[in-house]
Design a protein around this motif. Structure first.
Motif, mmCIF file in Angstrom:
data_model
loop_
_atom_site.group_PDB
_atom_site.id
_atom_site.type_symbol
_atom_site.label_atom_id
_atom_site.label_comp_id
_atom_site.label_asym_id
_atom_site.label_seq_id
_atom_site.Cartn_x
_atom_site.Cartn_y
_atom_site.Cartn_z
ATOM 1 N N VAL A 193 0.845 -1.189 0.000
ATOM 2 C CA VAL A 193 0.000 0.000 0.000
ATOM 3 C C VAL A 193 0.883 1.243 0.000
ATOM 4 C CG1 VAL A 193 -1.813 1.258 1.215
ATOM 5 C CG2 VAL A 193 -1.781 -1.253 1.266
ATOM 6 N N LEU A 194 0.645 2.154 -0.956
ATOM 7 C CA LEU A 194 1.462 3.362 -1.072
ATOM 8 C C LEU A 194 0.635 4.643 -1.024
ATOM 9 C CD1 LEU A 194 3.909 2.231 -3.919
ATOM 10 C CD2 LEU A 194 4.382 2.326 -1.471
ATOM 11 N N ARG A 213 -4.945 -2.464 2.026
ATOM 12 C CA ARG A 213 -4.692 -3.694 1.259
ATOM 13 C C ARG A 213 -5.915 -4.097 0.439
ATOM 14 N NH1 ARG A 213 -1.494 -8.436 1.342
ATOM 15 N NH2 ARG A 213 -2.673 -10.285 0.713
ATOM 16 N N ALA A 214 -7.082 -4.067 1.070
ATOM 17 C CA ALA A 214 -8.299 -4.499 0.376
ATOM 18 C C ALA A 214 -8.622 -3.599 -0.808
ATOM 19 C CB ALA A 214 -9.469 -4.526 1.360
ATOM 20 N N SER A 215 -8.432 -2.273 -0.661
ATOM 21 C CA SER A 215 -8.782 -1.372 -1.764
ATOM 22 C C SER A 215 -7.783 -1.491 -2.912
ATOM 23 C CB SER A 215 -8.862 0.072 -1.263
ATOM 24 O OG SER A 215 -7.612 0.498 -0.727
ATOM 25 N N VAL A 216 -6.486 -1.662 -2.595
ATOM 26 C CA VAL A 216 -5.500 -1.855 -3.666
ATOM 27 C C VAL A 216 -5.814 -3.138 -4.436
ATOM 28 C CG1 VAL A 216 -3.079 -2.308 -4.181
ATOM 29 C CG2 VAL A 216 -3.679 -0.563 -2.495
ATOM 30 N N LEU A 217 -6.124 -4.203 -3.684
ATOM 31 C CA LEU A 217 -6.455 -5.473 -4.333
ATOM 32 C C LEU A 217 -7.757 -5.354 -5.117
ATOM 33 C CD1 LEU A 217 -5.660 -8.396 -4.762
ATOM 34 C CD2 LEU A 217 -6.754 -8.983 -2.588
ATOM 35 N N ASP A 243 6.565 9.311 -6.891
ATOM 36 C CA ASP A 243 7.632 9.962 -6.129
ATOM 37 C C ASP A 243 8.837 9.050 -5.916
ATOM 38 O OD1 ASP A 243 6.712 8.108 -4.359
ATOM 39 O OD2 ASP A 243 6.035 9.548 -2.835
ATOM 40 N N GLY A 244 8.800 7.895 -6.548
ATOM 41 C CA GLY A 244 9.915 6.962 -6.438
ATOM 42 C C GLY A 244 9.619 5.773 -5.551
ATOM 43 N N SER A 245 8.598 5.874 -4.720
ATOM 44 C CA SER A 245 8.298 4.771 -3.794
ATOM 45 C C SER A 245 7.787 3.541 -4.540
ATOM 46 C CB SER A 245 7.266 5.224 -2.760
ATOM 47 O OG SER A 245 6.077 5.683 -3.399
ATOM 48 N N ALA A 246 6.958 3.751 -5.576
ATOM 49 C CA ALA A 246 6.442 2.611 -6.345
ATOM 50 C C ALA A 246 7.562 1.926 -7.106
ATOM 51 C CB ALA A 246 5.354 3.079 -7.310
ATOM 52 N N ALA A 247 8.450 2.698 -7.709
ATOM 53 C CA ALA A 247 9.568 2.123 -8.452
ATOM 54 C C ALA A 247 10.481 1.333 -7.522
ATOM 55 C CB ALA A 247 10.347 3.223 -9.166
ATOM 56 N N ARG A 248 10.742 1.891 -6.301
ATOM 57 C CA ARG A 248 11.610 1.186 -5.355
ATOM 58 C C ARG A 248 10.965 -0.110 -4.871
ATOM 59 N NH1 ARG A 248 12.476 6.506 -3.590
ATOM 60 N NH2 ARG A 248 10.902 6.252 -1.942
ATOM 61 N N ALA A 249 9.658 -0.038 -4.590
ATOM 62 C CA ALA A 249 8.960 -1.248 -4.140
ATOM 63 C C ALA A 249 8.966 -2.320 -5.227
ATOM 64 C CB ALA A 249 7.522 -0.898 -3.748
ATOM 65 N N ALA A 250 8.703 -1.890 -6.450
ATOM 66 C CA ALA A 250 8.696 -2.846 -7.569
ATOM 67 C C ALA A 250 10.073 -3.459 -7.762
ATOM 68 C CB ALA A 250 8.241 -2.146 -8.850
#
Length: 651
Positions: free
Chosen positions: A329-330, A336-340, A408-415
């Motif tokens: 979740v970012l 978690r439920a809404s992202v899924l 902001d870079g958080s999604a790229a780092r998580a991926a």
């Protein structure tokens, strides 16, 4: 009585009759001293044994084909004209025996095809009007319910709609271990029930069954000519007239007609002509027994030259059944439920293989989702969907960039972190905001590493992975399997370019895949290999080499068999040429008569056939029966505390 009639009309009838006349001739001459009667019996023996040979020679001449039969016919007729009745009878008698032995042993090399035909079921038990009715397998109608009881053959291709049991699929896939079947599993005609009771909805009958397609493909493949065989055929068309000219010149120069006729007999290229096709038939037959379909002799030869194997990842090196491992979740206001939920909402309208694990996870966690109003795939990047007047993106960072979503870079780092763990990450964005990252992971096949090791043992220089997945995931799979070279992030045309690049470097390339995205590379490779082809009519008909089951070890086994077959072909050519050379030397230096020449000639033919029949034996290094799948151990814990990860494969 019927067996006696069959034997009289069979392949041994002519040699038996000619042999009896030869024995009678010797008896008349030696015991009764009836020389005229003995000569007549010997001439009769030559006529009986040689009549069919002469007929075939004349038919061949009509179509301008000068072959072995013409050489034997001229030699036998010439021997009778000059009064060498014994030589004429011996030559035709030995040639007839050789022909019968060739026919018998060639039938042995085609035994795999005969066994496939033998397993074709004759009857089926179907439900009609609530009653069990036994009908011919060919009379079953698609959609009917067929009952498969313990010990019975499955009469049709179909899908299990009720019941459970184990099915011996050795006739289709070559696997000796029975496979458990339950509802929605596929079954194939010609396989045998070893336990349980199944109700099967018929989907393929008669010529539309997998077994029928295999038989058709093996028939075509065994008759298809390899490049070497085509060369030998062209060589024989020039060689045979050359032998006749040599015999004529030798006879005129020496004034010895017997010498000329003897040269005709010993110059027969029978062993040379049969050396290649008998090896091809035996090699393709052996492969068919093991659940490997080879398209023809040309592809068998090409398989022996393979030095680079390119493999797809998903469904080939891995099981092709990924599971959701992480939900990160970012975005603010998301959990978690809404992202899924948003990921499942978008993927509900997608046909991508990674959609299924997301939807299954949503179902198991009780996350509700509906179908999107619109879904548009973006090649190589992901999908964009419209749901409840909102835009949902599921894909990689390039997809976000294309639609102007700022990260902001958080999604790229998580991926990136998830990819390093060997998982496939997908960023989820709703409208212009990044919601989170979901990740799935596939299971590496238990026999993938062993396949790579065996490929290297068979002489393969490099095993290359060509995948559309991200590099981190691809490298994790490569580390687990021992792959030599990884090329990740490839589109279908990129895989095609990679195969061409390997070919330009001088390699003979085999491409192994099981998906539509592999089709261009499969078509371009020197050998296209289809995995799990038992369930695909298209793969059976179009692949150069089709592995009927999902056992990866069949691939190195197929390449090893191809190398053995080509080695036998070369051995047979050497045997044939050395035999002719030795006989020619024997004729010119004395000691080899017409009868002796024919005897040695027929012996050489049998030697090359017996040598080829060695291919029918299973290679000592062939793949053992496939082991039961072992569930991988759990991976290291996810680095994202708020995203607990279920059990995932060890990489």
């Amino acid at each position: 009585m019927q067996k006696l009639r069959a034997s009289i009309r069979g392949r041994w009838a002519v040699p038996a009759a000619a042999g009896a006349l030869i024995v009678l001739s010797f008896a008349l001459d030696g015991l009764a001293e009836l020389t005229l009667a003995a000569n007549l019996a010997m001439i009769a023996a030559a006529v009986v044994a040689g009549w069919g040979i002469v007929v075939k020679a004349v038919r061949a001449l009509v179509v301008k084909d000068i072959g072995i039969d013409l050489l034997v016919s001229v030699a036998a007729i010439g021997a009778i004209i000059i009064g060498n009745y014994w030589e004429a009878a011996a030559v035709t008698f030995l040639f007839a025996i050789g022909g019968a032995l060739e026919s018998a042993t060639l039938n042995r090399t085609r035994s795999a095809l005969a066994e496939l035909v033998a397993v074709a079921p004759d009857v089926a038990v179907v439900l009609r009007g609530g009653r069990q009715v036994e009908v011919s397998a060919a009379d079953v109608t698609p959609g009917e319910t067929v009952l498969v009881k313990h010990g019975a053959k499955v009469p049709v291709d179909g899908v299990v709609i009720d019941g459970a049991g184990s099915i011996d699929e050795a006739s289709i896939t070559g696997e000796s271990i029975p496979v458990e079947k339950t509802e929605r599993d596929r079954v194939f005609a010609g396989t045998i029930s070893r336990s349980g009771f199944l109700q099967v909805r018929a989907t393929g009958i008669g010529a539309d069954t997998t077994l029928a397609r295999i038989i058709h493909r093996v028939e075509e493949a065994q008759d298809a000519k390899a490049k070497t065989q085509s060369f030998i055929d062209r060589f024989a068309r020039w060689y045979t007239p050359a032998v006749m000219v040599l015999a004529l010149v030798a006879g005129i120069a020496s004034g010895d007609v017997v010498l000329a006729l003897t040269l005709l007999v010993i110059g027969c290229p029978g062993a040379l002509v049969i050396s290649i096709p008998v090896a091809i038939v035996a090699g393709i037959g052996r492969a068919a027994k093991d659940g490997i379909l080879i398209k023809g002799g040309e592809f068998l030869e090409a398989s022996a030259r393979i030095d680079v194997v390119a493999v797809d990842k998903t469904g080939t090196l891995t099981e092709g059944r990924p599971q959701l491992t992480d939900v990160v979740v970012l975005g603010e206001g998301f959990d978690r439920a809404s992202v899924l939920h948003w990921a499942a909402r978008a993927e509900a309208g997608s046909e991508h293989p990674l959609a299924r694990p997301i939807l299954e996870a949503a179902d198991s966690e009780g996350v509700a989702y509906a179908l999107p109003e619109r879904v548009e795939p973006v090649v190589g990047k992901g999908i964009v969907a419209a749901a409840d007047s909102r835009r949902v993106l599921v894909g990689n960072a390039a997809l976000l960039e294309q639609f102007g979503v700022v990260d902001d870079g958080s999604a790229a780092r998580a991926a990136e972190e998830l990819a390093r763990l060997g998982r496939t990450p997908m960023i989820v964005a709703v409208d212009a905001e990044v919601a989170g990252v979901v990740a799935v992971a596939d299971t590496v096949r238990t026999d993938a590493r062993e396949m790579v090791e065996q490929l290297h043992a068979t002489g393969i220089e490099r095993v290359v992975m060509l995948t559309g997945d991200v590099r981190f995931v691809a490298e994790a799979i490569a580390d687990a399997t021992g792959i030599d070279d990884v090329r990740a992030g490839l589109l279908p045309e990129d895989k095609l370019d990679a195969v061409r690049e390997l070919q330009r470097a001088g390699h003979t390339v085999a491409m192994v895949g099981d998906g539509v995205n592999d089709a261009p590379a499969l078509a371009t490779a020197d050998i296209g290999v289809a995995m799990g082809a038992a369930g695909s009519a298209v793969a059976v008909e179009t692949a150069d080499l089709a592995l009927m089951g999902d056992n990866l070890l069949r691939l190195p086994e197929a390449i090893a068999l191809a190398k053995r077959t080509v080695a036998v072909m070369r051995q047979n050519i050497v045997i044939a040429l050395l035999t002719v050379a030795a006989l020619l030397a024997g004729v010119f230096f004395g000691g080899v008569t017409m009868a002796v020449g024919m005897l040695v000639h027929e012996a050489s033919v049998l030697v090359v056939i017996v040598n080829a029949m060695r291919l029918l034996r299973r290679s000592p290094g062939a793949a053992a029966p496939r082991r039961a799948a072992v569930r991988p151990a759990p991976a290291a814990a996810s680095p994202f505390a708020e995203a607990p990860s279920p059990e995932r494969p060890t990489r």
